[in-house]
Design a protein around this motif. Structure first.
Motif, mmCIF file in Angstrom:
data_model
loop_
_atom_site.group_PDB
_atom_site.id
_atom_site.type_symbol
_atom_site.label_atom_id
_atom_site.label_comp_id
_atom_site.label_asym_id
_atom_site.label_seq_id
_atom_site.Cartn_x
_atom_site.Cartn_y
_atom_site.Cartn_z
ATOM 1 N N SER A 166 8.337 9.530 0.114
ATOM 2 C CA SER A 166 7.573 8.271 0.073
ATOM 3 C C SER A 166 8.478 7.149 0.526
ATOM 4 O O SER A 166 9.709 7.247 0.438
ATOM 5 C CB SER A 166 7.074 7.974 -1.347
ATOM 6 O OG SER A 166 8.165 7.649 -2.198
ATOM 7 N N ILE A 167 7.873 6.095 0.999
ATOM 8 C CA ILE A 167 8.632 4.890 1.321
ATOM 9 C C ILE A 167 8.746 4.052 0.044
ATOM 10 O O ILE A 167 8.064 4.315 -0.951
ATOM 11 C CB ILE A 167 7.957 4.082 2.434
ATOM 12 C CG1 ILE A 167 6.550 3.650 2.003
ATOM 13 C CG2 ILE A 167 7.899 4.885 3.734
ATOM 14 C CD1 ILE A 167 5.879 2.698 2.997
ATOM 15 N N ALA A 168 9.596 3.051 0.042
ATOM 16 C CA ALA A 168 9.754 2.174 -1.123
ATOM 17 C C ALA A 168 8.424 1.497 -1.452
ATOM 18 O O ALA A 168 7.672 1.104 -0.554
ATOM 19 C CB ALA A 168 10.823 1.126 -0.846
ATOM 20 N N GLY A 169 8.125 1.373 -2.764
ATOM 21 C CA GLY A 169 6.900 0.697 -3.192
ATOM 22 C C GLY A 169 5.660 1.549 -3.074
ATOM 23 O O GLY A 169 4.547 1.029 -3.017
ATOM 24 N N SER A 170 5.825 2.884 -3.071
ATOM 25 C CA SER A 170 4.675 3.777 -2.893
ATOM 26 C C SER A 170 4.014 4.107 -4.223
ATOM 27 O O SER A 170 4.666 4.175 -5.267
ATOM 28 C CB SER A 170 5.121 5.077 -2.227
ATOM 29 O OG SER A 170 5.528 4.844 -0.889
ATOM 30 N N ASP A 171 2.707 4.318 -4.151
ATOM 31 C CA ASP A 171 1.978 4.770 -5.332
ATOM 32 C C ASP A 171 1.697 6.263 -5.270
ATOM 33 O O ASP A 171 1.024 6.805 -6.131
ATOM 34 C CB ASP A 171 0.677 3.991 -5.487
ATOM 35 C CG ASP A 171 -0.256 4.148 -4.307
ATOM 36 O OD1 ASP A 171 0.121 4.818 -3.317
ATOM 37 O OD2 ASP A 171 -1.377 3.588 -4.362
ATOM 38 N N ASN A 172 2.175 6.950 -4.196
ATOM 39 C CA ASN A 172 2.070 8.405 -4.117
ATOM 40 C C ASN A 172 3.111 8.913 -3.133
ATOM 41 O O ASN A 172 3.762 8.126 -2.433
ATOM 42 C CB ASN A 172 0.658 8.841 -3.685
ATOM 43 C CG ASN A 172 0.313 8.340 -2.301
ATOM 44 O OD1 ASN A 172 0.813 8.865 -1.303
ATOM 45 N ND2 ASN A 172 -0.523 7.299 -2.220
#
Length: 380
Positions: free
Chosen positions: A290-296
């Motif tokens: 995931s990239i930074a600030g991901s919710d999944n």
């Protein structure tokens, strides 16, 4: 008998003096008054304090009445009754009815009164049954010479007997009339000093609390409901970024905070994620990123693997069979793959490759592939 004779002689002397129109300037000295206490009080034309005005004379019709000692005290009406706010002090009262003249002109008789041993009730007490100065109860007060005690006004109080004043109720308290104590406002509400009713107690609104007797706005990182006595810290996973919050906000999905009293939330790091209200971020499962600030997290597709925290295509000569692979596998000998392959292909007939090789190599003339390797042909 002797007293009557003496009084008669004194009165004849008075009349003789009056007939001679002797000027009398001090009434107390004329009657030989030596008693202490309140002075003679004279009312009417020709009197100044207890002294005759210049040119006035006592007429022959002047009379004197003595009230019973320790029983009656006079008022300015001339009757033997107790003045308001005073008690009997053990003395007597003498009433003079004067006829006085100015020159030869007769002035109508008037009454004047002389008090002896009249005791005014002190401030904080009142006249009770004309013989006792009783103390005012808590919640009441009096000034000098009172006949009754006065209730403290609403918004004021006194807690002791014999009070001369009432004090204002403090901030955040109130009282009705006649109070000996002030009643505190309920927790979480305030009122100004000298408040007269519970209706003056104001509930602190949501987002504030009682601090130092006043409603104070909750600082960022805290919150309160209406009527709170303190502002509560936001819990981990929640925040308030400005003052005056009634509730804390959840951290958005992809963000978190792990401490209380937070004013902001931070982004989840690469290869982690969070749902709303998270106090920590969760690591992505193996084979996903995931990239930074991901919710999944995103699963790496077949033909790739996680390298340095990102999905990376398998290089030529390698492959990953399924999505979510954590590494790329070398193609076995005599098979090859292009970059991003999810499987390997066999080398063409007459060629071979080593494990992980991106290309196949044709066998030389006079040789053939035997058991996966190029083998020189023999004669015959």
């Amino acid at each position: 008998m002797l007293q009557r004779l003496v009084f008669g002689l004194v009165f004849l002397t008075l009349l003789s003096s009056l007939n001679a129109q002797q000027a009398i300037t001090s009434l107390s000295s004329y009657f030989g008054d030596t008693r202490t206490g309140p002075t003679i009080t004279l009312i009417g034309t020709g009197f100044s304090s207890n002294t005759f005005a210049t040119g006035y004379y006592i007429g022959a019709s002047t009379t004197k009445t003595v009230c019973a000692a320790s029983t009656y005290i006079s008022t300015t009406s001339g009757s033997c009754t107790l003045p308001s706010g005073s008690i009997i002090g053990g003395g007597s009262f003498i009433k003079f009815t004067f006829e006085y003249k100015q020159g030869s002109t007769k002035v109508s008789p008037i009454s004047s009164v002389y008090y002896t041993n009249v005791l005014d009730c002190a401030a904080g007490t009142y006249n009770s049954a004309n013989t006792t100065c009783a103390s005012c109860n808590a919640g009441t007060y009096s000034a000098n010479s009172a006949t009754t005690c006065i209730n403290c006004a609403a918004g004021k109080f006194n807690s002791t007997a014999k009070a001369t004043i009432c004090s204002n109720c403090a901030v955040n308290t109130y009282s009705t009339a006649g109070a000996s104590i002030c009643t505190a406002c309920s927790a979480g509400s305030t009122a100004p000093a000298a408040s007269i009713s519970v209706n003056n107690c104001t509930v602190c609104p949501a987002g504030s609390s009682v601090t130092g007797g006043v409603c104070s706005i909750c600082v960022a990182g805290t919150y309160s409901s209406a009527g709170s006595t303190l502002c509560s810290s936001c819990t981990p996973g929640n925040y308030s970024d400005t003052a005056g919050f009634s509730i804390c906000l959840n951290c958005a999905a992809g963000t978190f905070n792990s401490s209380s009293k937070a004013t902001r939330c931070g982004n989840c790091a690469v290869n982690t994620y969070s749902s709303a209200g998270a106090s920590i971020c969760t690591s992505c499962a193996a084979g996903s990123t995931s990239i930074a600030g991901s919710d999944n997290c995103d699963v790496c597709p077949a033909g790739s693997s996680v390298t340095g925290g990102v999905c990376t295509s398998c290089t030529a000569g390698k492959y990953s069979l399924s999505a979510g692979s954590t590494l790329c596998t070398n193609c076995v000998a005599n098979t090859i793959s292009s970059a991003g392959a999810s499987s390997c292909s066999a080398c063409p007939a007459g060629s071979t490759s080593t494990s992980g090789s991106p290309t196949c190599t044709a066998c030389a003339a006079g040789s053939a592939v035997v058991s996966g390797t190029c083998t020189q042909c023999t004669g015959g």
